[in-house]
Design an enzyme around this catalytic site. Structure first.
Site, mmCIF file in Angstrom:
data_model
loop_
_atom_site.group_PDB
_atom_site.id
_atom_site.type_symbol
_atom_site.label_atom_id
_atom_site.label_comp_id
_atom_site.label_asym_id
_atom_site.label_seq_id
_atom_site.Cartn_x
_atom_site.Cartn_y
_atom_site.Cartn_z
ATOM 1 N N VAL A 10 4.378 4.855 17.242
ATOM 2 C CA VAL A 10 3.998 3.609 16.566
ATOM 3 C C VAL A 10 4.832 3.572 15.284
ATOM 4 O O VAL A 10 4.849 4.525 14.525
ATOM 5 C CB VAL A 10 2.496 3.580 16.222
ATOM 6 N N GLU B 113 -0.643 6.658 22.692
ATOM 7 C CA GLU B 113 -0.672 7.328 23.982
ATOM 8 C C GLU B 113 0.645 7.130 24.725
ATOM 9 O O GLU B 113 1.116 8.007 25.432
ATOM 10 C CB GLU B 113 -1.837 6.746 24.809
ATOM 11 N N PHE B 114 1.273 5.947 24.524
ATOM 12 C CA PHE B 114 2.458 5.621 25.317
ATOM 13 C C PHE B 114 3.770 5.873 24.583
ATOM 14 O O PHE B 114 4.827 5.746 25.149
ATOM 15 C CB PHE B 114 2.395 4.143 25.729
ATOM 16 N N GLY B 115 3.714 6.155 23.313
ATOM 17 C CA GLY B 115 4.941 6.379 22.551
ATOM 18 C C GLY B 115 4.661 6.238 21.076
ATOM 19 O O GLY B 115 3.500 6.136 20.656
ATOM 20 N N ASP C 40 -15.346 1.597 23.012
ATOM 21 C CA ASP C 40 -14.855 2.761 22.265
ATOM 22 C C ASP C 40 -14.825 2.443 20.771
ATOM 23 O O ASP C 40 -13.853 2.739 20.077
ATOM 24 C CB ASP C 40 -13.466 3.151 22.767
ATOM 25 N N ILE D 259 4.936 5.554 12.036
ATOM 26 C CA ILE D 259 3.683 5.702 11.290
ATOM 27 C C ILE D 259 2.614 6.414 12.107
ATOM 28 O O ILE D 259 1.567 6.738 11.583
ATOM 29 C CB ILE D 259 3.146 4.331 10.807
ATOM 30 N N GLY D 260 2.842 6.612 13.366
ATOM 31 C CA GLY D 260 1.806 7.281 14.152
ATOM 32 C C GLY D 260 2.298 7.517 15.568
ATOM 33 O O GLY D 260 3.413 7.152 15.934
ATOM 34 N N ALA D 261 1.429 8.173 16.326
ATOM 35 C CA ALA D 261 1.774 8.426 17.724
ATOM 36 C C ALA D 261 0.689 7.829 18.592
ATOM 37 O O ALA D 261 -0.497 8.106 18.398
ATOM 38 C CB ALA D 261 1.875 9.920 17.957
HETATM 39 P P1 AMP Z 1 -2.998 3.699 18.660
HETATM 40 O O1 AMP Z 1 -2.091 4.010 19.770
HETATM 41 O O2 AMP Z 1 -3.358 2.257 18.583
HETATM 42 O O3 AMP Z 1 -4.217 4.600 18.603
HETATM 43 O O4 AMP Z 1 -2.150 4.000 17.316
HETATM 44 C C1 AMP Z 1 -1.822 5.302 16.877
HETATM 45 C C2 AMP Z 1 -1.782 5.385 15.354
HETATM 46 O O5 AMP Z 1 -0.786 4.499 14.849
HETATM 47 C C3 AMP Z 1 -3.086 4.922 14.700
HETATM 48 O O6 AMP Z 1 -4.006 5.972 14.570
HETATM 49 C C4 AMP Z 1 -2.624 4.434 13.352
HETATM 50 O O7 AMP Z 1 -2.486 5.523 12.447
HETATM 51 C C5 AMP Z 1 -1.242 3.886 13.659
HETATM 52 N N1 AMP Z 1 -1.308 2.428 13.887
HETATM 53 C C6 AMP Z 1 -1.504 1.782 15.054
HETATM 54 N N2 AMP Z 1 -1.490 0.446 14.873
HETATM 55 C C7 AMP Z 1 -1.296 0.244 13.562
HETATM 56 C C8 AMP Z 1 -1.207 -0.937 12.736
HETATM 57 N N3 AMP Z 1 -1.338 -2.161 13.252
HETATM 58 N N4 AMP Z 1 -1.009 -0.779 11.428
HETATM 59 C C9 AMP Z 1 -0.896 0.470 10.901
HETATM 60 N N5 AMP Z 1 -0.983 1.601 11.614
HETATM 61 C C10 AMP Z 1 -1.185 1.501 12.923
#
Ligand code: AMP
Length: 883
Positions: free
Chosen positions: A583, A579-581, A694, A575-577
């Protein structure tokens, strides 16, 4: 097509039989006549009786030569160049007059060139068993080299497993003879008998229908072969023998069905290619949750489904009788929602149980073959549930004009350890709105009541099993306005009130706020939920512990985060990226808990030990928080790879993207609701002593119910993770547009700097994800903010909200509101939506201490936005202002 030559013999009348050689000097036998010199010729050549063999149409092929009359010496006036062919069945019928395509001359005779003609005629319909042919010469010079008499047949044919016999066509030229085929061995007609049509040309035409191998056989090379052991064929339509499906066998050749192995079954409606199945094992992970006299039962699907999808669940409910008298069926008064048997979902609500009673529930899983499996022992999972006992008596203690002290006794036999009590109260006859407060003790003082008013109170206990029933209603009245303490010191109170009033008015005027922020006083041990206005306050929360204080960072992780077995998680999609890998998201199934959807942050392979620590740092922080507006940590996976952080799943992703996607789609109240959630989460963090640093819409996640939750607690988030972070002149990376001036200037990060960022988040929300300060450079933003520039009110933004933003952006940090004041103000606005009606417009934007400069800057921004002039170019033309 097949030819059959019919035999014939000739006898002659004035024709001569001659032995000759053809052009290749091969001997040939001819019948000749050439009486061209004589008048009135009538010379006949007859065949013998020719049997038709059943043919109704026969063909005659003649090969002959004929002399060209013109090539004969003069004076032969009777010379003919044709002859007649005659048929005799019961009488003579002339078939045709035969002429030559090419006749020969004297010259040809000299050269011995024969110029052979071939003519074919067909005769029919023939009605007799045989016939004669005759050739009549009336004065020509003819040599008949061959006469071939034949008929055509449709030959024996095997087509689509049907045999069609050798067939003689019909007599009419265009007639088709329909022939019904005979299915080959071990085959049957499919739908209708196979048919073909034999044409007069001896061709098979228009096939209709076909044969197929009977069950237990398959077609190989045009024949039906028996199915081998272990294979079956049940349907005429199936192409060939198939291997028996799992858990079934065919012990003999030619099987039409496979039989189930012992312990496995099939029902009639199961398709023949479906495996044999068996009853399921018992449901798993059954849990209960008591709510007063109802219990919600939930379980997971059985480990062994028996190979079927038609699993249903039955519930057996029994009441445990006191004093070991055994069990009794629950009886018809207990309700099961949606029903007791044949449940397709893995949960049921059992209502109308008796208070404080033990129940035993047996949960059984069944499927389509459970009925057949009589020998299969039933497998249940049992669950013992005790409904909670209600609090019996609530007593009134000291009563003030706005407070009542309550106490009650713990239920005699609490169902487990009592975790807390809930006190529900409302003003008598106003039960449409009530308040619930919580207490860990058996007493509490309810405050904030109206003087001389009657209130209704009810108390209930919560144990780990769930809630007990509320006690009956108790009515208590508050004291009249002047209570005993007030009477004792009325003058002192009056003076104090006057002073307080003065201070409040002065404060109000000095701060320039139009909206007052009032800090509610709460007992730190209580949580108070006013359901009337949605206010939830979580005072007295624990203090945040910096994971840095742990020597071993792994210890911090395991102190605050639960280790999850990787087998409980399935990753479904990315669902996303981070910093470490990547998501990802997917279901988490923890034993004894219901399955939930979670987000899974992974640490990419090849990480260093430092990166692993930094990654897990976020979990050590997040694990300390427990608030509905802070992203909840479910646990970590550190004992296997990849290392993972598991959090609740937020269906709508990050707030900034979500708002941009849904531009203009929400009501102001919905937007204020989101802001209120974020402020509430931030209030909790600041109460815990945690400074976020932040806070920005990109770091807020939104769930399916539009609940916003603060996230992103990484160690390096302000330094590395945030793409918005930029290096400042003092070193360190800071997300300039969201950060308070003192934090940019000398890294003074406090809850007050978080409040500044909160103001920016408000602006982002009200402008549906617009980038703060648009395309201005970071340097310009720093400069503009230092010179009192503030973002103008977003379009259609309620004035009250813009005022709050401006307060968050007070240069002097102590002048900014606290998060609890922000929550309180937003609650007031939500309660009174008309206060949100007045919108900011361009002529009514913020006019604070540097009003004229601000207006100019607004114009500059507008110019920048409309003319795309570099902001600095406009900005530097401004008069400088003091802050
Ligand atoms: P982050 O590394 O926390 O910035 O996560 C990267 C991206 O993953 C975020 O911008 C969201 O789009 C998605 N993401 C992270 N955590 C969640 C979560 N608990 N539920 C849904 N999407 C998430």
């Amino acid at each position: 097509m097949l030819y059959k030559n019919l035999k014939s013999l000739f006898f002659l009348l004035k024709w001569e039989e001659i032995g000759e050689v053809d052009e290749d000097y091969a001997p040939i036998h001819t019948y000749q006549v050439c009486r061209v010199m004589e008048q009135n010729q009538n010379n006949w050549l007859y065949t013998n009786w020719i049997l038709t063999e059943g043919a109704q149409r026969v063909y005659i092929e003649l090969k002959f030569t004929l002399r060209d009359c013109n090539s004969l010496p003069g004076g032969v006036g009777t010379c003919k160049e044709t002859f007649n062919m005659v048929l005799k069945e019961n009488r003579y019928i002339k078939v045709d007059t035969i002429a030559a395509d090419e006749s020969f001359t004297e010259l040809d005779l000299g050269d011995r060139v024969m110029k052979l003609n071939t003519e074919v005629r067909d005769l029919g319909p023939l009605t007799h068993k045989g016939f004669y042919l005759a050739f009549q010469d009336l004065g020509a010079c003819i040599a008949l080299v061959s006469v071939r008499v034949f008929y055509k047949r449709c030959p024996f044919l095997v087509k689509s497993l049907a045999e069609f016999p050798d067939t003689i066509p019909g007599s009419e030229a265009s007639q088709l003879v329909e022939v019904v085929g005979h299915c080959v061995n071990n085959s049957l007609p499919l739908y209708e008998p196979p048919r073909m049509h034999c044409s007069t040309e001896g061709e098979w035409l228009v096939p209709i229908g076909k044969c197929v191998c009977k069950p237990g056989y398959e077609e190989i090379s045009g024949a039906c072969q028996v199915c081998k052991v272990g294979f079956y064929r049940s349907l005429l339509e199936s192409p060939g023998c198939s291997k028996c499906p799992p858990h079934s066998v065919a012990r003999q050749t030619g099987a039409t069905v496979c039989t189930c192995e012992d312990g496995y079954y099939k029902i009639e409606s199961d398709p023949s290619n479906m495996a044999c199945t068996r009853p399921p094992s018992a449901p798993r992970n059954a849990i209960s949750n008591v709510n007063e006299t109802s219990v919600f039962l939930e379980w997971s699907i059985p480990l062994e489904t028996g190979g079927r999808k038609d699993i249903r669940y039955n519930i057996l409910c029994r009441q445990v009788l006191p004093e070991g008298r055994g069990l009794d069926e629950c009886g018809p008064n207990v309700r099961f929602l949606p029903r007791r048997v044949a449940l397709s979902n893995t949960s049921v609500m059992v209502a109308d149980l008796q208070s404080h009673t033990n129940y035993s529930f047996l949960l059984e899983a069944v499927n389509g073959v459970s009925e057949l499996a009589k020998d299969h022992p039933k497998q249940y999972v049992s669950l013992n549930v005790t409904t909670n006992q209600a609090v019996s008596v609530v007593r009134k203690g000291h009563t003030g004009k706005s407070s009542i002290a309550l106490s009650w006794a713990e239920p005699d036999r609490p169902n487990g350890i009592i975790l807390e009590y809930e006190i529900k109260y409302f003003e008598k006859e106003q039960d449409s709105s009530y308040t619930i407060i919580k207490s860990k003790d058996t007493e509490m003082v309810v405050e904030g009541l109206k003087p001389s008013s009657v209130y209704i109170f009810q108390v209930r206990a919560r144990t780990s099993a769930g809630y007990g029933a509320f006690s009956r209603r108790f009515e208590f009245q508050t004291s009249p306005y002047r209570d005993e303490r007030a009477q004792a010191s009325i003058i002192a109170v009056a003076i104090t009130l006057a002073l307080v009033l003065l201070a409040v008015v002065a404060g109000f005027l000095l701060s320039g706020r139009r909206c007052g922020y009032s800090k509610a006083k709460q007992d730190p041990e209580e949580e108070k939920m006013h359901f009337h206005n949605g206010h939830i306050k979580f005072p007295g929360v624990r203090t945040y512990i910096d994971p840095l204080t742990y020597e071993d960072p792994n210890q911090a992780v395991h102190e605050f985060a639960q280790e999850i077995d990787v087998s409980s998680i399935s990753i479904e999609r990315i669902i996303g990226a981070g910093e470490f890998g990547e998501v990802c998201c997917g279901p988490l199934r923890l034993p004894g808990k219901r399955e939930i959807q979670v987000a899974i942050k992974t640490l990419k392979v090849g990480y260093t030990e430092q990166q692993r620590r930094d990654f897990l740092w976020e979990a050590s922080i997040m694990g300390q928080f427990n608030h509905p507006n802070i992203i909840r940590l479910e646990g970590v996976v550190t004992k296997s790879k990849p290392v993972m952080i598991i959090t609740e799943y937020m269906e709508n992703g990050s707030l900034d993207t979500f708002l941009k996607k849904n531009d203009g789609q929400f009501t102001v109240i919905q937007l204020v609701g989101m802001l209120r959630g974020i402020a509430s989460g931030m209030r909790y963090l600041s109460d815990m002593g945690y400074v976020h640093r932040d806070l920005a819409a990109r770091n807020i996640l939104v769930n399916g119910n539009l609940v916003c939750k603060v996230s992103d607690f990484g160690l390096s988030r302000v330094l590395e993770d945030d793409p918005e972070a930029a290096y400042t002149t003092r070193g360190g990376k800071i997300p300039i547009r969201w950060t308070a001036p003192e934090a940019i200037a000398y890294r003074k990060f406090t809850s007050a700097s978080d409040v500044w960022s909160y103001g920016i988040v408000m602006w982002e929300v009200m402008s549906y994800g617009e980038r703060p300060y648009w395309e201005m450079s970071n340097q310009d933003v720093i400069k503009a903010v230092e010179e009192s520039y503030r973002l103008p009110g977003p379009m259609d933004c309620p004035e009250a909200l813009y005022h709050l933003m401006m307060d968050c952006w007070q240069h002097e940090r102590t002048n900014r509101p606290k998060f609890d004041e922000i929550v309180c103000l937003l609650d007031k606005l939500i309660r009174n939506p008309s206060s949100l009606k007045k919108l900011v417009n361009s002529s009514h934007r913020y006019e604070g201490k540097s009003g004229s400069a601000f207006t100019l800057i607004c114009i500059a921004v507008l110019l920048f936005r409309t003319c795309k002039l570099p902001f600095t170019q406009i900005f530097h033309q401004m008069p400088t202002t003091s802050t």
